[in-house]
Design a protein around this motif. Structure first.
Motif, PDB file in Angstrom:
ATOM      1  N   SER A  16       0.825  -1.207   0.000  1.00  0.00           N
ATOM      2  CA  SER A  16       0.000   0.000   0.000  1.00  0.00           C
ATOM      3  C   SER A  16       0.860   1.258   0.000  1.00  0.00           C
ATOM      4  CB  SER A  16      -0.937   0.013   1.205  1.00  0.00           C
ATOM      5  OG  SER A  16      -1.882  -1.019   1.093  1.00  0.00           O
ATOM      6  N   ASN A  19       2.201   1.769  -3.441  1.00  0.00           N
ATOM      7  CA  ASN A  19       1.123   2.265  -4.295  1.00  0.00           C
ATOM      8  C   ASN A  19       0.970   3.780  -4.130  1.00  0.00           C
ATOM      9  OD1 ASN A  19      -1.207   1.626  -6.120  1.00  0.00           O
ATOM     10  ND2 ASN A  19      -2.321   2.577  -4.432  1.00  0.00           N
ATOM     11  N   TYR A  62       4.152  -7.463  -8.120  1.00  0.00           N
ATOM     12  CA  TYR A  62       4.203  -6.024  -7.907  1.00  0.00           C
ATOM     13  C   TYR A  62       5.627  -5.558  -8.148  1.00  0.00           C
ATOM     14  CZ  TYR A  62      -0.398  -6.540  -5.935  1.00  0.00           C
ATOM     15  OH  TYR A  62      -1.724  -6.808  -5.789  1.00  0.00           O
ATOM     16  N   PRO A  63       5.854  -4.434  -8.798  1.00  0.00           N
ATOM     17  CA  PRO A  63       4.945  -3.328  -9.025  1.00  0.00           C
ATOM     18  C   PRO A  63       4.081  -3.434 -10.288  1.00  0.00           C
ATOM     19  CG  PRO A  63       7.129  -2.648  -9.683  1.00  0.00           C
ATOM     20  CD  PRO A  63       7.250  -4.045  -9.127  1.00  0.00           C
ATOM     21  N   TYR A  66       0.245  -2.649 -10.086  1.00  0.00           N
ATOM     22  CA  TYR A  66      -0.259  -1.345  -9.645  1.00  0.00           C
ATOM     23  C   TYR A  66      -0.866  -0.576 -10.809  1.00  0.00           C
ATOM     24  CZ  TYR A  66       2.236  -1.721  -5.190  1.00  0.00           C
ATOM     25  OH  TYR A  66       2.669  -2.103  -3.963  1.00  0.00           O
ATOM     26  N   TRP A  68      -0.724   2.580 -11.271  1.00  0.00           N
ATOM     27  CA  TRP A  68       0.020   3.801 -11.592  1.00  0.00           C
ATOM     28  C   TRP A  68       1.257   3.516 -12.434  1.00  0.00           C
ATOM     29  CZ3 TRP A  68      -3.517   6.994 -10.796  1.00  0.00           C
ATOM     30  CH2 TRP A  68      -4.379   6.855  -9.719  1.00  0.00           C
ATOM     31  N   SER A 105      -4.399  -7.745 -10.052  1.00  0.00           N
ATOM     32  CA  SER A 105      -4.037  -7.203  -8.749  1.00  0.00           C
ATOM     33  C   SER A 105      -4.936  -7.763  -7.650  1.00  0.00           C
ATOM     34  CB  SER A 105      -4.171  -5.677  -8.781  1.00  0.00           C
ATOM     35  OG  SER A 105      -3.919  -5.142  -7.506  1.00  0.00           O
ATOM     36  N   GLU A 109      -6.949  -1.070  -3.448  1.00  0.00           N
ATOM     37  CA  GLU A 109      -6.772   0.223  -4.104  1.00  0.00           C
ATOM     38  C   GLU A 109      -6.356   0.102  -5.570  1.00  0.00           C
ATOM     39  OE1 GLU A 109      -3.163  -0.231  -1.283  1.00  0.00           O
ATOM     40  OE2 GLU A 109      -5.272  -0.610  -1.217  1.00  0.00           O
ATOM     41  N   THR A 110      -6.196  -1.091  -6.081  1.00  0.00           N
ATOM     42  CA  THR A 110      -5.877  -1.278  -7.501  1.00  0.00           C
ATOM     43  C   THR A 110      -6.990  -2.076  -8.175  1.00  0.00           C
ATOM     44  OG1 THR A 110      -4.526  -3.208  -7.005  1.00  0.00           O
ATOM     45  CG2 THR A 110      -3.368  -1.110  -7.233  1.00  0.00           C
TER      46      THR A 110
END
Length: 153
Positions: A16, A19, A62-63, A66, A68, A105, A109-110
């Motif tokens: 988190s 992120n 990850y990443p 994500y 972003w 994911s 939040e993703t």
């Protein structure tokens, strides 16, 4: 390639935090490009991976997972028949140096962006006819952000 396998390798608080940092960079106009990973759907055949009712959980890398970042998958040329080559997802079983990563994911939040929904639905529909594709909905998060975003040849 750089990456870590989901929640079994990193605490959720760490994922988190990263992120949030990626969001901060993206909000400044920074484009972040990462590899989708080198091992296909990570841990699917690993005896130590987490399970749900004895079924391995296909964890994301990850990443790459994500929202972003732009995750880039690998492709390869394969000779289908003498002199006839085609490109496909890089697959160690077909002579590739690695098997390109991909998945969904698992972080809240993703969540899956709206623009991916029709593509993911079509992909999952086709994938049900593939013998090695996971059949149980509880071993991957089909509502999460799908990756990779692009693949280059």
């Amino acid at each position: 390639s750089y990456g870590t396998v989901g929640l079994s390798d990193s605490p959720e608080v760490t994922l988190s935090y990263l992120n949030d940092q990626l969001l901060a960079l993206a909000s400044m106009g920074v484009t972040i490009v990462v590899s989708s990973g080198d091992n296909g759907a990570p841990d699917v055949a690993d005896d130590t991976c987490p399970t749900t009712n004895g079924i391995p959980i296909v964890e994301p890398v990850y990443p790459a997972a994500y929202e972003w970042v732009t995750a880039v998958g690998a492709v390869q040329y394969s000779e289908v028949e003498k002199g006839n080559k085609q490109y496909s997802v890089c697959n160690a079983g077909l002579g590739g140096g690695v098997t390109s990563g991909g998945g969904f994911s698992t972080l809240a939040e993703t969540s899956q962006p709206e623009w991916q929904k029709s593509f993911v639905e079509a992909y999952l529909e086709k994938a049900q006819n593939v013998s090695y594709f996971p059949k149980k909905e509880n071993n991957f998060n089909a509502q999460g952000r799908g990756y990779p975003d692009v693949a280059l040849l």
